[in-house]
Design an enzyme around this catalytic site. Structure first.
Site, PDB file in Angstrom:
ATOM      1  N   TRP A 160       0.853  -1.178   0.000  1.00  0.00           N
ATOM      2  CA  TRP A 160       0.000   0.000   0.000  1.00  0.00           C
ATOM      3  C   TRP A 160       0.897   1.238   0.000  1.00  0.00           C
ATOM      4  CZ3 TRP A 160      -0.388   3.978   3.763  1.00  0.00           C
ATOM      5  CH2 TRP A 160      -1.287   5.001   3.372  1.00  0.00           C
ATOM      6  N   GLU A 185      -3.071  -2.823  -2.434  1.00  0.00           N
ATOM      7  CA  GLU A 185      -4.218  -2.251  -1.707  1.00  0.00           C
ATOM      8  C   GLU A 185      -4.536  -0.856  -2.231  1.00  0.00           C
ATOM      9  OE1 GLU A 185      -3.451  -1.816   2.485  1.00  0.00           O
ATOM     10  OE2 GLU A 185      -5.462  -1.061   2.918  1.00  0.00           O
ATOM     11  N   LYS A 187      -7.047   2.722  -2.592  1.00  0.00           N
ATOM     12  CA  LYS A 187      -7.667   3.648  -1.665  1.00  0.00           C
ATOM     13  C   LYS A 187      -8.366   4.754  -2.436  1.00  0.00           C
ATOM     14  CE  LYS A 187      -6.446   6.115   2.546  1.00  0.00           C
ATOM     15  NZ  LYS A 187      -5.599   6.022   3.729  1.00  0.00           N
ATOM     16  N   ASP A 230      -9.652  -3.035   1.390  1.00  0.00           N
ATOM     17  CA  ASP A 230      -9.775  -2.495   2.745  1.00  0.00           C
ATOM     18  C   ASP A 230     -11.180  -1.912   2.861  1.00  0.00           C
ATOM     19  OD1 ASP A 230      -9.780  -0.440   4.849  1.00  0.00           O
ATOM     20  OD2 ASP A 230      -7.624  -0.802   5.002  1.00  0.00           O
ATOM     21  N   HIS A 256     -11.829   1.836   2.357  1.00  0.00           N
ATOM     22  CA  HIS A 256     -11.219   2.533   1.223  1.00  0.00           C
ATOM     23  C   HIS A 256     -12.128   2.764   0.026  1.00  0.00           C
ATOM     24  CE1 HIS A 256      -6.790   1.727   2.517  1.00  0.00           C
ATOM     25  NE2 HIS A 256      -7.521   2.256   3.469  1.00  0.00           N
ATOM     26  N   HIS A 298      -8.550  -6.165   4.292  1.00  0.00           N
ATOM     27  CA  HIS A 298      -8.238  -5.427   5.509  1.00  0.00           C
ATOM     28  C   HIS A 298      -9.585  -5.064   6.098  1.00  0.00           C
ATOM     29  CE1 HIS A 298      -3.893  -3.712   5.217  1.00  0.00           C
ATOM     30  NE2 HIS A 298      -3.919  -5.012   5.451  1.00  0.00           N
ATOM     31  N   ASP A 358     -12.309   7.062   6.311  1.00  0.00           N
ATOM     32  CA  ASP A 358     -11.463   5.895   6.556  1.00  0.00           C
ATOM     33  C   ASP A 358     -10.849   6.012   7.951  1.00  0.00           C
ATOM     34  OD1 ASP A 358      -9.878   3.636   6.139  1.00  0.00           O
ATOM     35  OD2 ASP A 358      -8.255   4.816   5.256  1.00  0.00           O
ATOM     36  N   ASP A 417     -10.696   3.908  10.550  1.00  0.00           N
ATOM     37  CA  ASP A 417     -10.046   2.753  11.169  1.00  0.00           C
ATOM     38  C   ASP A 417     -10.466   2.505  12.613  1.00  0.00           C
ATOM     39  OD1 ASP A 417      -8.227   1.699   9.000  1.00  0.00           O
ATOM     40  OD2 ASP A 417      -7.596   3.788   9.050  1.00  0.00           O
ATOM     41  N   ASP A 419      -7.383  -4.270  10.039  1.00  0.00           N
ATOM     42  CA  ASP A 419      -6.658  -3.001   9.935  1.00  0.00           C
ATOM     43  C   ASP A 419      -7.450  -1.906  10.637  1.00  0.00           C
ATOM     44  OD1 ASP A 419      -4.939  -0.983   9.280  1.00  0.00           O
ATOM     45  OD2 ASP A 419      -5.445  -0.905   7.148  1.00  0.00           O
TER      46      ASP A 419
HETATM   47  C1  RNT Z   1      -3.953   2.892   4.850  1.00  0.00           C
HETATM   48  C2  RNT Z   1      -4.039   1.438   4.587  1.00  0.00           C
HETATM   49  C3  RNT Z   1      -2.915   0.616   5.123  1.00  0.00           C
HETATM   50  C4  RNT Z   1      -2.513   0.998   6.536  1.00  0.00           C
HETATM   51  C5  RNT Z   1      -1.602   0.010   7.219  1.00  0.00           C
HETATM   52  C6  RNT Z   1      -0.939   0.590   8.405  1.00  0.00           C
HETATM   53  O1  RNT Z   1      -5.096   3.582   4.519  1.00  0.00           O
HETATM   54  O2  RNT Z   1      -5.246   0.944   5.044  1.00  0.00           O
HETATM   55  O3  RNT Z   1      -3.239  -0.724   5.027  1.00  0.00           O
HETATM   56  O4  RNT Z   1      -3.627   1.187   7.347  1.00  0.00           O
HETATM   57  O5  RNT Z   1      -0.726  -0.516   6.328  1.00  0.00           O
HETATM   58 ZN    ZN Z   2      -5.522  -1.199   4.991  1.00  0.00          ZN
END
Ligand code: RNT
Ligand code: ZN
Length: 419
Positions: free
Chosen positions: A184, A225, A227, A258, A261, A285, A293, A295, A325
């Site tokens: 990523w 990955e 986004k 993810d 994302h 993720h 986003d 998290d 994640d």
């Molecule tokens: C960032 C991505 C990535 C990170 C990690 C720390 O938006 O989701 O995967 O969160 O690698």
């Molecule tokens: Zn991620």
């Protein structure tokens, strides 16, 4: 009534639908979840010259007791693992290298810097996954890495990723479990680009160089990955979903989705079946986006259940590499791991206990009334009783009993840490 008796009663209700509960639990035991180490230290890492977190991601909160050494992080992980049923994997980032006080830049990291992690993983029967770290570094300060217009900077990051693949291969060889190397990069622009194509051409070329060497897929596989946007890349992200979906299909590597994302109403659960029609495997993720986003720690919400269902009903338990994640620094970090991972496992159990074949048939017959009725009724089937029994069988605390253990750990270990 004890856990076992409640379980026996609950089991009967599922058996009426021809669902074998024992079989479901046996399957569940085999599914590894890749637990991200970075929830334990707010994505700090152990580099000698530690940089502030960058890359357009952010951790908020200042709950005391975060891990600041590899030993502390591993000890915290062990605590969380003792509260989570099953055998799992730990997901590392390049910044978690241990270099013995020596400054080793990202393009020079080697398997030997992860020896302690591997030994620890062996001792705890864990697999390991890996991520090159394309943020929190002076050469990523302007938000560009693999798509950087400066050849030297771009080469630095290409070399970092080449080294990362070697580390992932080493994990796979040592631990006898395929390791996922997930790429990523934060690359993007804050404001409207005047050229969207050139950076994408450079990212594509960088990936081609990185992946030029073939690695035995028994040891390591690569994922990319995408986004939608990040802090500082609001207008344009080079590695968008279409970019990586195209790249991964053409180059036969994994697409990593993810859950934070995509556009807010776009669901990852709806993407799994499409991707699996064209690729053997994909990676996830699992995160919880709140308005962006963000998290947040994963909860057992509709989307998590839907993800579990899509994996189970499409027979994709060995096709989807499930990783987590999230990073929340406002609550006890060991609890965050425990809550999020237990929820991920719960969603799979929930899905394994559904009359999936029957539900599919109803849809084929156009019987949407019964489809909706059953999907809803099963939400209040005694799923909790099966989950409790599973926890007991796997030797981890039942229901909220794990909290006691985390509280003790906080008192005895976390609160003794400085800072
Ligand atoms: C960032 C991505 C990535 C990170 C990690 C720390 O938006 O989701 O995967 O969160 O690698
Ligand atoms: Zn991620």
């Amino acid at each position: 009534m004890g856990v076992k008796e409640t379980f026996e009663q609950a089991k009967k209700q599922y058996e009426q639908w021809g669902i074998s509960v024992e079989e479901a639990l046996d399957k569940l035991k085999q599914i590894p979840i890749s637990i991200h180490c970075w929830q334990g230290d707010d994505i700090g890492g152990f580099e000698v010259e530690q940089q502030e977190l960058s890359g357009g991601i952010d951790v908020t909160g200042d709950y005391p007791g975060k891990a600041t050494t590899p030993e502390q992080l591993r000890s915290d992980l062990e605590k969380a693992l003792s509260l989570i049923p099953g055998k799992h994997k730990i997901n590392l980032h390049a910044i978690y290298a241990e270099t013995d006080g020596e400054v080793v830049d990202r393009d020079a990291i080697e398997p030997k810097h992860f020896k302690n992690w591997v030994e620890w993983a062996k001792k705890n029967q864990l697999g390991l996954d890996f991520n090159p770290t394309f943020f929190s570094h002076p050469k990523a300060a302007d938000g560009l890495t693999l798509a950087h217009p400066d050849d030297d900077i771009r080469e630095f990051w290409i070399n970092h990723c080449i080294q990362s693949r070697k580390i992932s291969e080493y994990f796979g060889k040592e631990l006898g479990q395929t390791s996922l190397n997930n790429i990523w990069v934060p690359d993007g622009y804050k404001d409207i680009p005047s050229d969207r194509l050139t950076p994408r051409k450079r990212l594509k070329d960088s990936l081609d160089q990185i992946l030029a060497e073939k690695i035995d897929e028994r040891y390591s596989v690569d994922a990319v990955e995408s986004k939608l946007f990040g802090i500082g890349s609001e207008a344009y992200v080079v590695g968008s979903h279409e970019f990586y979906m195209g790249y991964s299909l053409k180059n036969n590597i994994l697409c990593l989705l993810d859950t934070g994302h995509y556009h807010p109403t776009e669901m990852v659960s709806n993407k799994i079946s499409s991707l699996l029609l064209f690729q053997d495997k994909l990676a996830l993720h699992v995160s919880r986006p709140v308005r962006w986003d963000s998290d947040h720690v994963v909860i057992l919400d509709d989307e998590l259940r839907e993800i579990g269902l899509e994996i189970v009903r499409n027979n994709a338990l060995d096709k989807v590499m499930i990783g987590l994640d999230f990073f929340d620094a406002s609550i006890n970090r060991v609890a965050a791991w425990t809550i999020g991972t237990r929820n991920m496992i719960k969603s799979l159990l929930y899905a394994l206990l559904m009359p999936n074949d029957h539900l599919k048939q109803l849809q084929e017959q156009g019987n949407y009334t019964e489809r909706l009725a059953l999907l809803e009724e099963f939400k209040t089937y005694p799923f909790g009783a099966i989950w409790d029994y599973y926890c007991e069988q796997m030797g981890v605390p039942v229901q909220e009993q794990w909290l006691e253990s985390v509280k003790n750990y906080e008192q005895e270990v976390l609160s003794q840490r400085e800072g």
